[in-house]
Design a protein around this motif. Structure first.
Motif, PDB file in Angstrom:
ATOM      1  N   THR A 148      46.789  46.786 104.664  1.00 45.13           N
ATOM      2  CA  THR A 148      45.623  47.100 105.730  1.00 45.13           C
ATOM      3  C   THR A 148      46.116  47.119 107.150  1.00 45.13           C
ATOM      4  O   THR A 148      45.969  47.813 107.782  1.00 45.13           O
ATOM      5  CB  THR A 148      44.443  46.285 105.472  1.00 45.13           C
ATOM      6  OG1 THR A 148      43.887  46.509 103.873  1.00 45.13           O
ATOM      7  CG2 THR A 148      43.284  46.735 106.554  1.00 45.13           C
ATOM      8  N   ALA A 149      46.837  45.674 107.421  1.00 42.38           N
ATOM      9  CA  ALA A 149      47.334  45.675 108.640  1.00 42.38           C
ATOM     10  C   ALA A 149      48.355  46.599 109.072  1.00 42.38           C
ATOM     11  O   ALA A 149      48.365  47.114 110.117  1.00 42.38           O
ATOM     12  CB  ALA A 149      47.906  44.189 108.927  1.00 42.38           C
ATOM     13  N   ASP A 156      63.659  46.329 112.541  1.00 40.45           N
ATOM     14  CA  ASP A 156      64.505  45.456 111.604  1.00 40.45           C
ATOM     15  C   ASP A 156      63.678  44.415 111.168  1.00 40.45           C
ATOM     16  O   ASP A 156      64.009  43.819 110.157  1.00 40.45           O
ATOM     17  CB  ASP A 156      65.798  45.087 112.382  1.00 40.45           C
ATOM     18  CG  ASP A 156      66.902  46.442 112.731  1.00 40.45           C
ATOM     19  OD1 ASP A 156      66.668  47.213 111.946  1.00 40.45           O
ATOM     20  OD2 ASP A 156      67.441  46.173 113.662  1.00 40.45           O
ATOM     21  N   ASP A 157      62.818  43.886 112.064  1.00 37.85           N
ATOM     22  CA  ASP A 157      62.099  42.623 111.547  1.00 37.85           C
ATOM     23  C   ASP A 157      60.874  43.100 110.782  1.00 37.85           C
ATOM     24  O   ASP A 157      59.765  42.076 110.734  1.00 37.85           O
ATOM     25  CB  ASP A 157      61.834  41.932 112.717  1.00 37.85           C
ATOM     26  CG  ASP A 157      60.803  42.605 114.117  1.00 37.85           C
ATOM     27  OD1 ASP A 157      60.622  43.924 113.608  1.00 37.85           O
ATOM     28  OD2 ASP A 157      60.269  41.989 114.907  1.00 37.85           O
ATOM     29  N   SER A 158      60.569  44.144 110.468  1.00 36.13           N
ATOM     30  CA  SER A 158      59.431  44.528 109.640  1.00 36.13           C
ATOM     31  C   SER A 158      59.286  44.039 108.408  1.00 36.13           C
ATOM     32  O   SER A 158      60.617  43.789 107.521  1.00 36.13           O
ATOM     33  CB  SER A 158      59.458  46.048 109.334  1.00 36.13           C
ATOM     34  OG  SER A 158      59.339  46.893 110.586  1.00 36.13           O
ATOM     35  N   SER A 159      58.380  43.842 107.861  1.00 35.15           N
ATOM     36  CA  SER A 159      58.090  43.129 106.350  1.00 35.15           C
ATOM     37  C   SER A 159      58.473  44.086 105.542  1.00 35.15           C
ATOM     38  O   SER A 159      58.480  45.355 105.509  1.00 35.15           O
ATOM     39  CB  SER A 159      56.769  42.559 106.299  1.00 35.15           C
ATOM     40  OG  SER A 159      55.775  43.754 105.924  1.00 35.15           O
ATOM     41  N   ASP A 160      58.986  43.628 104.098  1.00 32.52           N
ATOM     42  CA  ASP A 160      59.170  44.711 103.179  1.00 32.52           C
ATOM     43  C   ASP A 160      58.059  45.515 102.653  1.00 32.52           C
ATOM     44  O   ASP A 160      58.330  46.650 102.352  1.00 32.52           O
ATOM     45  CB  ASP A 160      59.550  43.695 101.974  1.00 32.52           C
ATOM     46  CG  ASP A 160      60.950  43.107 102.135  1.00 32.52           C
ATOM     47  OD1 ASP A 160      61.870  43.643 102.598  1.00 32.52           O
ATOM     48  OD2 ASP A 160      61.238  41.912 101.728  1.00 32.52           O
ATOM     49  N   LEU A 161      56.904  45.059 102.766  1.00 34.97           N
ATOM     50  CA  LEU A 161      55.449  45.801 102.572  1.00 34.97           C
ATOM     51  C   LEU A 161      55.542  46.921 103.362  1.00 34.97           C
ATOM     52  O   LEU A 161      55.203  48.184 103.287  1.00 34.97           O
ATOM     53  CB  LEU A 161      54.445  44.793 102.448  1.00 34.97           C
ATOM     54  CG  LEU A 161      52.854  45.835 102.057  1.00 34.97           C
ATOM     55  CD1 LEU A 161      53.239  45.904 100.424  1.00 34.97           C
ATOM     56  CD2 LEU A 161      51.895  44.867 102.257  1.00 34.97           C
ATOM     57  N   VAL A 162      55.886  46.595 104.665  1.00 34.39           N
ATOM     58  CA  VAL A 162      55.835  47.737 106.033  1.00 34.39           C
ATOM     59  C   VAL A 162      56.701  48.907 105.363  1.00 34.39           C
ATOM     60  O   VAL A 162      56.574  50.025 105.667  1.00 34.39           O
ATOM     61  CB  VAL A 162      55.957  47.279 107.270  1.00 34.39           C
ATOM     62  CG1 VAL A 162      55.993  48.306 108.358  1.00 34.39           C
ATOM     63  CG2 VAL A 162      54.559  46.353 107.596  1.00 34.39           C
ATOM     64  N   LYS A 163      57.981  48.338 105.195  1.00 37.58           N
ATOM     65  CA  LYS A 163      59.163  49.268 105.058  1.00 37.58           C
ATOM     66  C   LYS A 163      58.933  50.015 103.924  1.00 37.58           C
ATOM     67  O   LYS A 163      59.017  51.335 103.784  1.00 37.58           O
ATOM     68  CB  LYS A 163      60.417  48.414 104.442  1.00 37.58           C
ATOM     69  CG  LYS A 163      60.826  47.623 105.698  1.00 37.58           C
ATOM     70  CD  LYS A 163      62.082  46.761 105.242  1.00 37.58           C
ATOM     71  CE  LYS A 163      62.785  46.100 106.402  1.00 37.58           C
ATOM     72  NZ  LYS A 163      63.877  45.375 106.160  1.00 37.58           N
ATOM     73  N   ALA A 164      57.929  49.636 102.864  1.00 40.53           N
ATOM     74  CA  ALA A 164      57.586  50.247 101.625  1.00 40.53           C
ATOM     75  C   ALA A 164      56.657  51.392 101.982  1.00 40.53           C
ATOM     76  O   ALA A 164      56.573  52.454 101.461  1.00 40.53           O
ATOM     77  CB  ALA A 164      57.474  49.584 100.520  1.00 40.53           C
ATOM     78  N   TYR A 165      55.773  51.141 102.814  1.00 39.40           N
ATOM     79  CA  TYR A 165      54.706  51.807 103.102  1.00 39.40           C
ATOM     80  C   TYR A 165      55.264  53.014 104.052  1.00 39.40           C
ATOM     81  O   TYR A 165      54.704  54.101 103.829  1.00 39.40           O
ATOM     82  CB  TYR A 165      53.612  50.942 103.891  1.00 39.40           C
ATOM     83  CG  TYR A 165      52.662  51.658 104.709  1.00 39.40           C
ATOM     84  CD1 TYR A 165      51.565  52.259 104.094  1.00 39.40           C
ATOM     85  CD2 TYR A 165      52.591  52.056 106.151  1.00 39.40           C
ATOM     86  CE1 TYR A 165      50.505  53.026 104.724  1.00 39.40           C
ATOM     87  CE2 TYR A 165      51.717  52.848 106.948  1.00 39.40           C
ATOM     88  CZ  TYR A 165      50.468  53.208 105.979  1.00 39.40           C
ATOM     89  OH  TYR A 165      49.831  53.917 106.572  1.00 39.40           O
ATOM     90  N   ILE A 166      56.162  52.698 104.947  1.00 39.83           N
ATOM     91  CA  ILE A 166      56.741  53.861 105.647  1.00 39.83           C
ATOM     92  C   ILE A 166      57.456  54.814 104.867  1.00 39.83           C
ATOM     93  O   ILE A 166      57.428  55.947 105.174  1.00 39.83           O
ATOM     94  CB  ILE A 166      57.534  53.004 107.065  1.00 39.83           C
ATOM     95  CG1 ILE A 166      56.769  52.365 107.910  1.00 39.83           C
ATOM     96  CG2 ILE A 166      58.354  54.212 107.689  1.00 39.83           C
ATOM     97  CD1 ILE A 166      55.480  53.246 108.571  1.00 39.83           C
ATOM     98  N   HIS A 167      58.368  54.433 103.924  1.00 37.36           N
ATOM     99  CA  HIS A 167      59.168  55.082 103.285  1.00 37.36           C
ATOM    100  C   HIS A 167      58.270  55.972 102.283  1.00 37.36           C
ATOM    101  O   HIS A 167      58.594  56.843 102.088  1.00 37.36           O
ATOM    102  CB  HIS A 167      60.059  54.156 102.157  1.00 37.36           C
ATOM    103  CG  HIS A 167      61.160  54.966 101.637  1.00 37.36           C
ATOM    104  ND1 HIS A 167      62.257  55.406 102.094  1.00 37.36           N
ATOM    105  CD2 HIS A 167      61.194  55.468 100.238  1.00 37.36           C
ATOM    106  CE1 HIS A 167      62.870  56.139 101.263  1.00 37.36           C
ATOM    107  NE2 HIS A 167      62.381  56.216 100.034  1.00 37.36           N
TER     108      HIS A 167
END
Length: 413
Positions: free
Chosen positions: A168-169, A109-120
């Protein structure tokens, strides 16, 4: 969404209207493995990212030809349940689920929006890979030639600044999670799928050197080869330019194919997948001189144009319009009578049984002599209906006057 709609229509055609499931089970194991391998190859060639299969534990030859929940038949049934209409346009994107994938790509739930987009993005790419592979197996089974693979042209993305560092992270974090995972990942079968990628303009995908590309001055995330390409892409890019939050909302699906003059269905009439397929065929540019399509083999039809008796064509089209709008039985039997009359004259080498079977599938009815008598009399077309169908014909012809596949325009109705 378009590819999912096509796969659902193809799955319904094979599982509901043909005996594909029975025929598949009768195949020897070696043949099924060859077909599965061909499907995997076609999927790898057509996917936007050729190594997407590494995130698809369903897509192994053992799974596809075996008896697991992820075999070919079960995967097809799963996506059919998502949209049983079969109108070739899904209203909501279907994401294939798997325990391994849910474990690997769970989003805290605390993931950044960039990580959410990357996973999606990974979920989207793996779903696309599964869809193309399933279509590949079905097409290979029916000996449909594969279209030549197109090299992947990847538009450059930002490599500097805070966003690039965050991206990258996120990638490094995902790789570390993969290493710690108890689920093994077999990448050996993906080694031959090296990506053919290079720097390219986002709009025209022209291959070029990085130094010749210019970034979007607002978001710095996309690259173009010229101001003209940037202006051309702006209506689409402005939806995302400069946005810093991730809220996935699928694009609105395109409406189902409808040819010029296709009637709207009345509220109580639900079109079958086979009828939607007929409408789709009639909507193709090279079908604008055609009055109906009849199945020849999966994905291929024999088209007809009504010629006899004189004046029957417009009557047939009026009956077609009424039948597609409401499932009118008198209209269906009127179409059938005109086709049978032509067949008895020797106009074409179809059979009455072939006509009946097609209409039975499209209108979910059983055609019998008793049913024909009970259907009632077909009300003759009004002058208004005849004029409208004549106008629709001319509009369809005009729509493909310059089409490379156009046929000579008919001279009579």
């Amino acid at each position: 969404m378009c590819q999912e709609g096509l796969l659902i229509a193809l799955a319904i055609e094979n599982l509901s209207y043909r005996n594909f499931e029975t025929e598949w089970k009768k195949l020897d194991l070696a043949t099924k493995k060859e077909l599965a391998l061909e499907g995997l190859y076609r999927g790898a060639c057509l996917c936007p990212r050729d190594n997407s299969r590494v995130n698809c534990p369903e897509l192994t030859i053992k799974n596809l030809v075996g008896d697991s929940n992820y075999n070919l038949i079960n995967l097809l049934k799963r996506i059919m349940e998502h949209d049983p209409t079969g109108n070739r346009r899904v209203k909501e994107l279907y994401i294939f689920r798997h325990p391994y994938v849910d474990h690997e790509f769970g989003i805290p739930d605390d993931s950044s929006d960039l990580v959410k987009a990357y996973i999606h993005e990974h979920h989207l790419l793996r779903t696309y890979c599964i869809v193309e592979t399933l279509m590949g197996v079905l097409e290979a089974y029916h000996d449909v030639p594969m279209a030549p693979p197109i090299p992947v042209k990847v538009a450059s993305r930002v490599r500097h600044g805070e966003e690039a560092e965050e991206r990258t992270a996120a990638e490094r974090k995902a790789l570390e999670e993969n290493k710690k995972s108890p689920f093994p990942i077999d990448q050996s079968q993906c080694e031959e799928m090296a990506a053919i990628s290079y720097n390219a303009c986002r709009t025209c995908y022209a291959k070029t050197n990085r130094k010749d590309l210019k970034r979007c001055g607002r978001c710095q995330n996309v690259w173009y080869c010229s101001p003209e390409c940037q202006k051309k892409d702006w209506p689409e890019h402005k939806k995302f330019c400069g946005k810093k939050t991730f809220d996935f909302v699928p694009l609105a699906p395109a409406p189902p194919d409808e040819f010029i003059g296709c009637p709207a269905a009345v509220p109580d009439f639900i079109r079958t997948p086979a009828l939607w397929r007929q409408i789709s065929y009639l909507s193709e540019p090279d079908s604008q001189f055609t009055d109906y399509h009849f199945d020849a083999q999966p994905g291929h039809t024999d088209s007809i144009m009504i010629s006899y008796p004189p004046g029957a064509r417009l009557i047939f089209l009026v009956a077609r319009r009424r039948a597609m709008a409401s499932g009118s039985l008198p209209a269906i039997y009127q179409m059938l009578s005109i086709l049978e009359f032509e067949e008895d004259l020797g106009v074409r080498n179809f059979t009455h049984a072939r006509y009946r079977r097609q209409f039975e599938m499209e209108y979910a009815i059983k055609i019998t002599p008793e049913g024909r008598r009970a259907a009632g009399k077909f009300d003759q077309p009004t002058q208004q209906e005849l004029k409208e169908e004549e106008q629709f014909l001319r509009q369809r012809w005009a729509s493909v006057d310059n089409h490379p596949k156009r046929r000579p325009r008919p001279q009579t109705f």
